[in-house]
Design a protein around this motif. Structure first.
Motif, short mmCIF file in Angstrom:
data_model
loop_
_atom_site.label_atom_id
_atom_site.label_comp_id
_atom_site.label_asym_id
_atom_site.label_seq_id
_atom_site.Cartn_x
_atom_site.Cartn_y
_atom_site.Cartn_z
N VAL A 60 50.67 38.46 38.41
CA VAL A 60 51.17 39.52 39.29
C VAL A 60 51.10 39.06 40.75
N LEU A 61 49.98 38.43 41.11
CA LEU A 61 49.84 37.90 42.47
C LEU A 61 50.92 36.85 42.75
N ASP A 62 51.18 35.99 41.79
CA ASP A 62 52.19 34.95 41.98
C ASP A 62 53.59 35.56 42.13
N ALA A 63 53.84 36.63 41.39
CA ALA A 63 55.14 37.31 41.52
C ALA A 63 55.30 37.92 42.90
N PHE A 64 54.20 38.46 43.43
CA PHE A 64 54.23 39.02 44.79
C PHE A 64 54.49 37.91 45.82
N THR A 65 53.88 36.75 45.62
CA THR A 65 54.12 35.61 46.51
C THR A 65 55.57 35.18 46.45
N ALA A 66 56.12 35.11 45.23
CA ALA A 66 57.52 34.70 45.09
C ALA A 66 58.46 35.68 45.78
N LYS A 67 58.07 36.93 45.82
CA LYS A 67 58.92 37.97 46.39
C LYS A 67 58.83 38.04 47.91
N THR A 68 57.60 37.86 48.44
CA THR A 68 57.37 38.12 49.87
C THR A 68 56.98 36.90 50.69
N GLY A 69 56.53 35.83 50.01
CA GLY A 69 56.06 34.66 50.74
C GLY A 69 54.59 34.70 51.10
N ALA A 70 53.93 35.85 50.88
CA ALA A 70 52.51 35.97 51.20
C ALA A 70 51.67 35.20 50.19
N LYS A 71 50.68 34.47 50.68
CA LYS A 71 49.73 33.81 49.80
C LYS A 71 48.65 34.81 49.39
N THR A 72 48.06 34.61 48.21
CA THR A 72 47.02 35.50 47.72
C THR A 72 45.81 34.69 47.26
N GLN A 73 44.66 35.32 47.36
CA GLN A 73 43.42 34.71 46.87
C GLN A 73 42.64 35.77 46.12
N PHE A 74 42.28 35.50 44.86
CA PHE A 74 41.52 36.46 44.06
C PHE A 74 40.04 36.07 44.07
N VAL A 75 39.17 37.08 44.26
CA VAL A 75 37.73 36.89 44.25
C VAL A 75 37.14 37.79 43.18
N SER A 76 36.46 37.19 42.20
CA SER A 76 35.84 37.97 41.14
C SER A 76 34.48 38.50 41.61
N THR A 77 34.29 39.80 41.51
CA THR A 77 33.07 40.44 42.03
C THR A 77 31.96 40.54 40.99
N GLY A 78 32.29 40.36 39.70
CA GLY A 78 31.34 40.75 38.67
C GLY A 78 31.32 42.26 38.57
N ASP A 79 30.41 42.81 37.76
CA ASP A 79 30.41 44.24 37.48
C ASP A 79 29.97 45.10 38.65
N ASN A 80 29.11 44.57 39.54
CA ASN A 80 28.57 45.40 40.61
C ASN A 80 29.45 45.34 41.85
N VAL A 81 30.59 46.01 41.75
CA VAL A 81 31.61 45.93 42.79
C VAL A 81 31.10 46.44 44.13
N THR A 83 28.12 46.71 45.48
CA THR A 83 27.15 45.84 46.15
C THR A 83 27.82 44.63 46.76
N VAL A 84 28.71 44.00 45.98
CA VAL A 84 29.39 42.79 46.45
C VAL A 84 30.29 43.10 47.64
N VAL A 85 31.07 44.16 47.53
CA VAL A 85 31.99 44.52 48.62
C VAL A 85 31.21 44.92 49.86
N GLY A 86 30.13 45.70 49.66
CA GLY A 86 29.32 46.09 50.80
C GLY A 86 28.75 44.90 51.54
N SER A 87 28.27 43.90 50.81
CA SER A 87 27.70 42.71 51.46
C SER A 87 28.77 41.91 52.18
N LYS A 88 29.98 41.88 51.62
CA LYS A 88 31.06 41.15 52.28
C LYS A 88 31.49 41.85 53.57
N ILE A 89 31.50 43.18 53.55
CA ILE A 89 31.83 43.93 54.77
C ILE A 89 30.78 43.66 55.84
N GLU A 90 29.50 43.73 55.46
CA GLU A 90 28.42 43.46 56.41
C GLU A 90 28.49 42.04 56.97
#
Length: 441
Positions: A60-81, A83-90
């Motif tokens: 799906v990300l690759d299809a979006f890139t093909a359509k718009t030219g935007a690059k994408t990067q996926f980061v797997s958070t594990g189950d504790n979303v 906590t991981v997102v909060g630490s990345k914001i901080e």
């Protein structure tokens, strides 16, 4: 014929992506941009997915890139979303988009002030393409923060056609008939059910399907919001109904101890693995992925499902889960992130993963022909046809301390109930005690 249809669809999808159209012969897609409008920009998308799910979402990300030219990067958070997102914001390294797997977590993110309201374009797509219940679950107050891209159908009972045929039983349409059929399967040499009691979340799903059918959607909503206490007679009644299964050693592979030592993948293995121990396993549509990928079963032939049956004259339940895309305020590329969500709201984006398998979309404009097999089409059709009667997984709506923590809250209390289902009233009291503490917190 099915393979040829899939090939034609894949060719059509590829052409659509190249031309910026929804499908062969379709009109242009405004959402998601076009003409490489986002070339040079990068968005980071975080989510719980790994393995085959991550691989298919990458398409799906690759299809979006093909359509718009935007690059994408996926980061797997594990189950504790959270906590991981909060630490990345901080840490000043917030992702642009997060795929949130629980309503409760989405609400938490919104209350923390982490989320951007979605664009008018996305909201219009949700109003047009989705049942209104999905907008409700993606909103906090009157503000839409989350777009439900991937859904799960958690009202499916999976079975071995050979096991049921050998026992001479057909898929039942009521809960009591299911238990009766289970005894017949047991008499033929296999246990009726494989129950994944080692994973508390599977037991919450059992309860939720019974409760929704038996008590009805209004009570379900009230209990999910803790506007109704867990000591209510309807809860005791649902626990009593669930206890009919839990206390019947003939129905569960390995009895109560066996169930308590079986995790979800193990429960699927006991039905579809090389040495079957049971004829049926209850869980969501994702059972098919395990049966197919790990045990080589042909879905629809070696493994099939029937809808979770109606309880005590109620309607057959449709309980769902899902992953909602949200945009973080602290992300570095909010414009591209918003465009990405506009793209995810289209049938075009859903068709990419639908063709790859292991996916259901709540988007009612997605052509069912996009799915890769008949069983996926059937479960998707059931989910969409349920409309506003769909109810989101109750434990996923609750504070994590009650509905989403291993060894605590609802998970542990229902495991204790599986171990000893003799006193539903006492179990209901324990559930209320834990819920009151978690909701107050």
């Amino acid at each position: 014929m099915m393979r040829r249809r899939t090939t034609l669809l894949a060719s059509c999808t590829a052409l659509a992506l190249a031309l910026g159209a929804t499908a062969c012969g379709g009109g242009p897609v405004a959402a998601g941009g076009g003409g490489k409008s986002l070339s040079g920009q990068t968005i980071t998308v975080a989510g719980v997915w790994s393995g085959s799910e991550q691989k298919n979402f990458q398409k799906v990300l690759d299809a979006f890139t093909a359509k718009t030219g935007a690059k994408t990067q996926f980061v797997s958070t594990g189950d504790n979303v959270s906590t991981v997102v909060g630490s990345k914001i901080e840490g000043g390294n917030a992702p642009d988009v997060v795929m949130v797997p629980q309503v409760g977590v989405l609400q938490q993110f919104a209350k923390e002030g982490w989320l951007k309201p979605l664009s008018k374009t996305t909201e219009q797509s949700v109003d047009t393409n989705y049942a209104s219940v999905w907008k409700k679950y993606g909103s906090v107050g009157d503000t839409l923060y989350g777009l439900y891209f991937k859904a799960a159908h958690k009202s499916t009972v999976w079975y071995s056609p050979d096991a049921l045929a050998q026992a001479g039983v057909k898929p039942p349409t009521t809960y009591d008939a299911m238990l009766k059929a289970g005894h017949t399967v047991s008499d033929s040499g296999l246990a009726a059910f494989s129950v994944a009691g080692q994973d508390g979340w599977t037991l919450t799903d059992w309860f939720e399907n019974i409760y929704l059918s038996q008590a009805g959607p209004e009570k379900y909503d009230a209990l999910a919001a803790h506007q109704l206490k867990w000591t209510d007679p309807t809860v005791v009644e649902a626990l009593t109904t669930l206890g009919k299964l839990f206390k019947d050693k003939q129905l569960m592979a390995g009895g109560q101890n066996g169930a308590l030592n079986t995790d979800f993948p193990g429960s699927v293995e006991k039905v579809f693995g090389p040495k079957p121990e049971a004829g049926m396993v209850y869980e969501g549509d994702f059972v098919a992925g395990v049966a197919k990928d790990q045990f080589g079963k042909k879905i629809g032939q070696d493994a099939n499902f029937f809808p979770f049956p109606a309880v005590d004259g109620g309607k057959a339940p449709v309980v769902s889960g899902g992953d909602a895309a949200v945009v973080l305020k602290d992300g570095k590329n909010q414009k591209a992130a918003m465009t990405f969500l506009e793209y995810l709201a289209t049938p075009e984006a859903a068709a990419v993963w639908a063709g790859a398998g292991g996916f259901l979309s709540p988007n009612k404009k997605l052509d069912l022909a996009s799915y890769s097999d008949d069983i996926a089409r059937e479960t998707a059709k059931s989910l969409v046809a349920a409309g506003d009667s769909v109810r989101f997984d109750m434990s996923d709506q609750a504070p994590a301390a009650f509905g989403g923590t291993k060894g605590a809250g609802e998970w542990k209390i229902l495991q204790d109930f599986l171990r000893d289902p003799s006193d539903p009233k006492a179990t209901a009291a324990e559930l209320e005690k834990a819920a009151a503490k978690a909701y107050q917190g």
